[in-house]
Design an enzyme around this catalytic site. Structure first.
Site, PDB file in Angstrom:
ATOM      1  N   ARG A   1      43.484  39.232  29.992  1.00 25.98           N
ATOM      2  CA  ARG A   1      42.160  39.113  29.376  1.00 25.98           C
ATOM      3  C   ARG A   1      42.166  39.529  27.912  1.00 25.98           C
ATOM      4  O   ARG A   1      41.554  38.856  27.067  1.00 25.98           O
ATOM      5  CB  ARG A   1      41.193  40.013  30.157  1.00 25.98           C
ATOM      6  CG  ARG A   1      39.754  39.921  29.740  1.00 25.98           C
ATOM      7  CD  ARG A   1      38.946  41.105  30.317  1.00 25.98           C
ATOM      8  NE  ARG A   1      39.203  41.332  31.719  1.00 25.98           N
ATOM      9  CZ  ARG A   1      38.485  40.820  32.727  1.00 25.98           C
ATOM     10  NH1 ARG A   1      37.452  40.068  32.472  1.00 25.98           N
ATOM     11  NH2 ARG A   1      38.805  41.089  33.973  1.00 25.98           N
TER      12      ARG A   1
ATOM     13  N   GLY B   1      45.007  44.710  32.939  1.00 25.49           N
ATOM     14  CA  GLY B   1      43.669  45.213  33.237  1.00 25.49           C
ATOM     15  C   GLY B   1      42.905  45.772  32.056  1.00 25.49           C
ATOM     16  O   GLY B   1      41.822  46.335  32.227  1.00 25.49           O
TER      17      GLY B   1
ATOM     18  N   TYR C   1      30.595  38.298  39.219  1.00 25.91           N
ATOM     19  CA  TYR C   1      30.647  39.726  38.868  1.00 25.91           C
ATOM     20  C   TYR C   1      29.380  40.211  38.174  1.00 25.91           C
ATOM     21  O   TYR C   1      29.325  41.358  37.728  1.00 25.91           O
ATOM     22  CB  TYR C   1      31.841  40.005  37.935  1.00 25.91           C
ATOM     23  CG  TYR C   1      33.122  39.309  38.318  1.00 25.91           C
ATOM     24  CD1 TYR C   1      33.773  39.610  39.518  1.00 25.91           C
ATOM     25  CD2 TYR C   1      33.692  38.330  37.504  1.00 25.91           C
ATOM     26  CE1 TYR C   1      34.954  38.960  39.874  1.00 25.91           C
ATOM     27  CE2 TYR C   1      34.863  37.688  37.847  1.00 25.91           C
ATOM     28  CZ  TYR C   1      35.487  37.997  39.038  1.00 25.91           C
ATOM     29  OH  TYR C   1      36.641  37.348  39.378  1.00 25.91           O
TER      30      TYR C   1
ATOM     31  N   GLU D   1      51.220  44.006  31.477  1.00 30.85           N
ATOM     32  CA  GLU D   1      50.815  42.622  31.760  1.00 30.85           C
ATOM     33  C   GLU D   1      49.374  42.339  31.340  1.00 30.85           C
ATOM     34  O   GLU D   1      48.519  42.046  32.184  1.00 30.85           O
ATOM     35  CB  GLU D   1      50.948  42.365  33.273  1.00 30.85           C
ATOM     36  CG  GLU D   1      52.317  42.678  33.837  1.00 30.85           C
ATOM     37  CD  GLU D   1      52.344  42.660  35.364  1.00 30.85           C
ATOM     38  OE1 GLU D   1      51.271  42.752  36.002  1.00 30.85           O
ATOM     39  OE2 GLU D   1      53.445  42.562  35.923  1.00 30.85           O
ATOM     40  N   PRO D   2      49.050  42.411  30.056  1.00 28.13           N
ATOM     41  CA  PRO D   2      47.671  42.103  29.660  1.00 28.13           C
ATOM     42  C   PRO D   2      47.384  40.599  29.726  1.00 28.13           C
ATOM     43  O   PRO D   2      48.221  39.790  29.336  1.00 28.13           O
ATOM     44  CB  PRO D   2      47.610  42.587  28.202  1.00 28.13           C
ATOM     45  CG  PRO D   2      49.025  42.493  27.719  1.00 28.13           C
ATOM     46  CD  PRO D   2      49.916  42.725  28.903  1.00 28.13           C
TER      47      PRO D   2
ATOM     48  N   CYS E   1      23.087  23.692  40.727  1.00 29.60           N
ATOM     49  CA  CYS E   1      21.944  23.764  41.626  1.00 29.60           C
ATOM     50  C   CYS E   1      21.810  25.112  42.312  1.00 29.60           C
ATOM     51  O   CYS E   1      21.750  25.199  43.538  1.00 29.60           O
ATOM     52  CB  CYS E   1      22.073  22.640  42.652  1.00 29.60           C
ATOM     53  SG  CYS E   1      22.310  21.053  41.866  1.00 29.60           S
ATOM     54  N   GLU E   2      21.811  26.182  41.526  1.00 32.31           N
ATOM     55  CA  GLU E   2      21.682  27.520  42.096  1.00 32.31           C
ATOM     56  C   GLU E   2      20.919  28.411  41.119  1.00 32.31           C
ATOM     57  O   GLU E   2      21.190  28.378  39.918  1.00 32.31           O
ATOM     58  CB  GLU E   2      23.057  28.155  42.315  1.00 32.31           C
ATOM     59  CG  GLU E   2      23.904  27.392  43.301  1.00 32.31           C
ATOM     60  CD  GLU E   2      25.108  28.187  43.768  1.00 32.31           C
ATOM     61  OE1 GLU E   2      25.079  29.429  43.678  1.00 32.31           O
ATOM     62  OE2 GLU E   2      26.057  27.541  44.226  1.00 32.31           O
TER      63      GLU E   2
ATOM     64  N   TYR F   1      39.655  33.783  32.192  1.00 39.62           N
ATOM     65  CA  TYR F   1      39.012  33.666  33.510  1.00 39.62           C
ATOM     66  C   TYR F   1      37.745  32.815  33.475  1.00 39.62           C
ATOM     67  O   TYR F   1      36.842  32.996  34.280  1.00 39.62           O
ATOM     68  CB  TYR F   1      38.704  35.060  34.093  1.00 39.62           C
ATOM     69  CG  TYR F   1      39.942  35.930  34.202  1.00 39.62           C
ATOM     70  CD1 TYR F   1      40.964  35.607  35.084  1.00 39.62           C
ATOM     71  CD2 TYR F   1      40.117  37.064  33.410  1.00 39.62           C
ATOM     72  CE1 TYR F   1      42.113  36.389  35.176  1.00 39.62           C
ATOM     73  CE2 TYR F   1      41.256  37.841  33.494  1.00 39.62           C
ATOM     74  CZ  TYR F   1      42.246  37.499  34.380  1.00 39.62           C
ATOM     75  OH  TYR F   1      43.391  38.261  34.467  1.00 39.62           O
TER      76      TYR F   1
HETATM   77  N1  LLP Z   1      48.817  41.817  36.474  1.00 38.40           N
HETATM   78  C1  LLP Z   1      48.394  41.586  37.724  1.00 38.40           C
HETATM   79  C2  LLP Z   1      49.289  41.853  38.844  1.00 38.40           C
HETATM   80  C3  LLP Z   1      47.100  41.099  37.949  1.00 38.40           C
HETATM   81  O1  LLP Z   1      46.679  40.875  39.187  1.00 38.40           O
HETATM   82  C4  LLP Z   1      46.257  40.836  36.845  1.00 38.40           C
HETATM   83  C5  LLP Z   1      44.904  40.306  37.035  1.00 38.40           C
HETATM   84  C6  LLP Z   1      46.756  41.079  35.552  1.00 38.40           C
HETATM   85  C7  LLP Z   1      48.039  41.579  35.392  1.00 38.40           C
HETATM   86  C8  LLP Z   1      45.948  40.804  34.302  1.00 38.40           C
HETATM   87  O2  LLP Z   1      44.775  41.542  34.272  1.00 38.40           O
HETATM   88  P1  LLP Z   1      43.882  41.506  32.919  1.00 38.40           P
HETATM   89  O3  LLP Z   1      44.689  42.163  31.836  1.00 38.40           O
HETATM   90  O4  LLP Z   1      43.621  40.079  32.600  1.00 38.40           O
HETATM   91  O5  LLP Z   1      42.661  42.240  33.279  1.00 38.40           O
HETATM   92  N2  LLP Z   1      38.723  36.995  37.549  1.00 38.40           N
HETATM   93  C9  LLP Z   1      38.497  38.357  37.145  1.00 38.40           C
HETATM   94  C10 LLP Z   1      39.770  39.067  36.789  1.00 38.40           C
HETATM   95  C11 LLP Z   1      40.811  39.050  37.877  1.00 38.40           C
HETATM   96  C12 LLP Z   1      42.085  39.733  37.481  1.00 38.40           C
HETATM   97  C13 LLP Z   1      43.164  39.453  38.477  1.00 38.40           C
HETATM   98  N3  LLP Z   1      44.409  40.067  38.179  1.00 38.40           N
HETATM   99  C14 LLP Z   1      37.501  38.372  35.992  1.00 38.40           C
HETATM  100  O6  LLP Z   1      37.056  37.318  35.569  1.00 38.40           O
HETATM  101  O7  LLP Z   1      37.121  39.438  35.523  1.00 38.40           O
END
Ligand code: LLP
Length: 469
Positions: free
Chosen positions: A330, A285, A370, A327-328, A397-398, A426
Site C-alpha cells: 500500500r 502493512g 472496511y 514487504e510494503p 445497486c446498493e 487495493y
Molecule cells: N505481506 C503479506 C504477507 C500480506 O498479506 C500483505 C497484505 C502485505 C505484505 C502488504 O501489506 P500492505 O503493505 O499493502 O499493507 N485489501 C486490504 C488490504 C489487504 C492486505 C493483505 N495483505 C485493504 O484494502 O486495505
C-alpha cells in the site's frame, strides 16, 4: 500555496491512529475545499500534483481533465515518479534490507518494471501474479511466494519458474512442496508464524493474532512443529522466519515488538536445532493517510527503530543479525494513484445531497468492505461556489456504495469531474465486474506525458467469457 506531503517526515505529534472501522461518517466531511478562494490541501496527493490554473489539477505534469478526455472515465491515473520515489524512500530508510513490493496492492507490467528497476524484490501470492512478473522480465529469484492455501498450480508455477523463496503457511504444504521438487532440487523456504500481536486498520486485515487463518501459531507450538518438519526435509532449505501483522498499521510499536518476539524464536530454533537462520521477514502493512490529517507510518522512522531493535535483540540473544526483509504494498502504490470519475447525477434528499459518479464499488470495494472514506475534489473547472457537505456515491445497486462524505462546491453538477487521491492500492487489484460494468483503464503519467498501461475492460471482454446458452 499547497501543503506538500513528504514521506520522510513523521506524522504530526499527537496524531492518534484512527481505526478504519470507526471511519464511516466519522469526523464529518473531509475534502479539499473547492471554492476559488480556498487554497487546496494537496497533502495526500502525489508530490507532483499541481494547480497550473485555479480549479485545474495536474499529476505528473498532465491535467487530470485531459486524462479524462483522452481515456474516458472512470480512469485510474498512476504517477510513475511517485511510485519510483516511494521505492527509493524505502531503500534509503532500510539500507541492507531486502524490500519486496507486495504485488497484491496493484500489479501490472509497468509496476513490475518500475519496482524491479528501483531494486526491489516482489512478494506475490498466486501463480497469476508470479507469471505476470516473470514474463515481464522480473528475476524469479527476487520473488517470494505467499499464500495460506496455495493451489497445486501456484506451487507448480513457482517451481517451474524458479521462485526465490516460498513462505510455508501450513503443515500440509511442507510435504506437498517437498514432493513436487525433483531429486537434487532444493527450494528455499521461510515459515510464516503468528507472533500474537494485534495491529492493523480493520479487523478484516489483522493477521498477527491466532484468531485468523494466516501463519502458524507460536503460542500453541504449531510454528515450532512446522520448523522442525521443514528442517527434516532434505529438499527444503529453511532460510528464515516470516510474520505479517496486518495492514494499514500507523504505529511503529507493533513492529518493534514483532522484532523482539521473532528474535526470541530464532534463538529457540538455534537452541533446539543448532541452526542459525539467516533471514527475518517482517511482512508489510505500513499505513498511509487517505485524507488530510490522518496518521501514516513514516518508513524512515520505522527503519531506524526496527533496525535498532533488531541489533539490540540479537546482541542480547547472542545471535548474528539476520538479513531483514520487508514487504510494503500500500505505501508504495496507494498514494501514487488517483481515480477520476464523471458526476452523473446530483440528488437532494431531505437534508442530504448525493453526488453520484460513474464508478463505485466495482472499481473500489474498500469503502463497502472496511468503511473507509476518501477525500474527492472537483477538477477541470474553477467553481466559485461555497463548499457544502455532500455524500459521494457510486453507480451500483446498493445503498452501501458510498465513496466519501466530502465538501464540494454547492454548484457541483452532472458532467463535472471528481478526482479521488490515494487510489493506487487495493482498488483495481480488488475490482469486480459487478453490474457488468467493466474495470477502468490505468494510465501512467510522467513528465507531462500520459500513456495507457491497462486498457478498459469492455462489454465484449465480459461477454466473451460467457460461453453457455
Ligand atoms: N505481506 C503479506 C504477507 C500480506 O498479506 C500483505 C497484505 C502485505 C505484505 C502488504 O501489506 P500492505 O503493505 O499493502 O499493507 N485489501 C486490504 C488490504 C489487504 C492486505 C493483505 N495483505 C485493504 O484494502 O486495505
Amino acid at each position: 500555496m499547497t501543503a506538500r506531503r513528504t514521506i520522510t517526515v513523521p506524522a504530526p505529534a499527537g496524531v492518534v491512529a484512527e481505526p478504519l472501522d470507526a471511519a464511516p461518517g466519522a469526523g464529518g466531511p473531509v475534502g479539499a475545499p473547492s471554492g476559488a478562494s480556498a487554497p487546496a490541501d494537496l497533502s495526500v496527493w502525489p508530490a507532483s500534483a499541481a494547480e497550473p490554473r485555479a480549479g485545474d489539477l495536474s499529476v505528473g505534469g498532465v491535467p487530470l481533465a485531459e486524462v479524462a478526455d483522452r481515456f474516458g472515465t472512470p480512469v485510474y491515473v498512476l504517477d510513475e515518479g511517485e511510485v519510483r520515489d516511494r521505492c527509493r524512500a524505502y531503500r534509503r530508510a532500510f539500507p541492507e534490507v531486502e524490500v519486496l513490493y507486495a504485488a497484491k496492492a496493484f500489479l501490472c507490467r509497468a509496476m513490475v518494471r518500475w519496482t524491479g528497476e528501483e531494486g526491489l524484490g516482489l512478494d506475490v501470492c498466486s501463480a497469476g501474479e508470479l507469471e505476470l512478473a516473470v514474463t515481464s522480465g522480473f528475476p524469479a529469484d527476487r520473488i517470494v511466494l505467499h499464500g495460506n492455501a496455495k493451489s497445486p498450480q501456484d506451487l507448480a508455477t513457482a517451481l517451474r519458474l524458479g521462485v526465490g523463496r516460498v513462505v510455508i503457511d501450513s503443515t500440509a504444504e511442507i510435504s506437498r512442496l517437498a514432493a513436487a521438487l525433483g531429486p537434487g532440487d532444493r527450494q528455499r523456504v521461510l515459515v510464516r508464524v503468528v507472533p500474537g500481536i494485534a495491529a492493523g486498520g480493520h479487523a478484516k486485515i489483522r493477521t498477527g493474532t491466532e484468531d485468523q487463518q494466516f501463519g502458524l501459531s507460536v503460542r500453541d507450538g504449531h510454528a515450532q512443529h512446522a520448523i522442525a518438519r521443514v528442517l527434516d526435509q532434505p529438499r527444503l532449505r529453511l532460510t528464515g522466519l516470516h510474520c505479517h501483522l496486518g495492514s494499514q498499521i500507523t504505529e511503529v510499536k507493533p513492529y518493534v515488538t514483532a522484532v523482539r518476539r521473532m528474535v526470541g524464536l530464532l534463538a529457540r530454533v538455534r537452541d533446539q536445532h543448532g541452526v542459525v537462520l539467516p533471514e527475518l521477514d517482517l511482512g508489510g502493512g505500513h499505513g498511509i493517510a487517505y485524507r488530510p490529517g490522518e496518521p501514516f507510518l513514516d518508513p524512515a522512522v520505522l527503519g531506524r527503530r526496527v533496525r535498532a531493535e533488531l541489533h539490540a535483540a540479537c546482541a542480547a540473544a547472542g545471535l548474528p543479525v539476520p538479513r531483514l526483509i520487508i514487504e510494503p504494498g500500500r505505501a508504495i502504490a496507494g498514494p501514487a494513484g488517483v481515480a477520476v470519475y464523471h458526476v452523473l447525477a446530483v440528488k437532494h434528499t431531505g437534508d442530504r445531497t448525493f453526488v453520484a459518479v460513474d464508478g463505485g464499488m466495482s472499481d473500489n470495494p474498500r469503502p463497502a468492505l472496511y468503511g473507509v472514506r476518501y477525500a474527492p475534489r472537483l477538477v477541470g473547472r474553477d467553481s466559485g461556489a461555497d463548499p457544502v457537505p455532500v455524500t459521494v456515491v457510486g453507480r451500483h445497486c446498493e445503498a452501501g456504495d458510498v465513496l466519501a462524505e466530502a465538501l464540494l462546491p454547492a454548484d457541483v453538477r452532472p458532467g463535472d469531474l471528481l478526482a479521488v487521491p490515494v487510489a493506487g492500492a487495493y482498488h483495481l487489484a480488488m475490482a469486480s465486474a459487478y453490474n457488468m460494468v467493466g474495470r477502468p483503464p490505468v494510465v501512467a503519467v510522467r513528465d507531462g506525458l500520459a500513456r495507457l498501461l491497462v486498457r478498459r475492460e469492455s462489454a465484449a471482454d465480459l461477454a466473451s467469457r460467457d460461453v453457455g446458452v
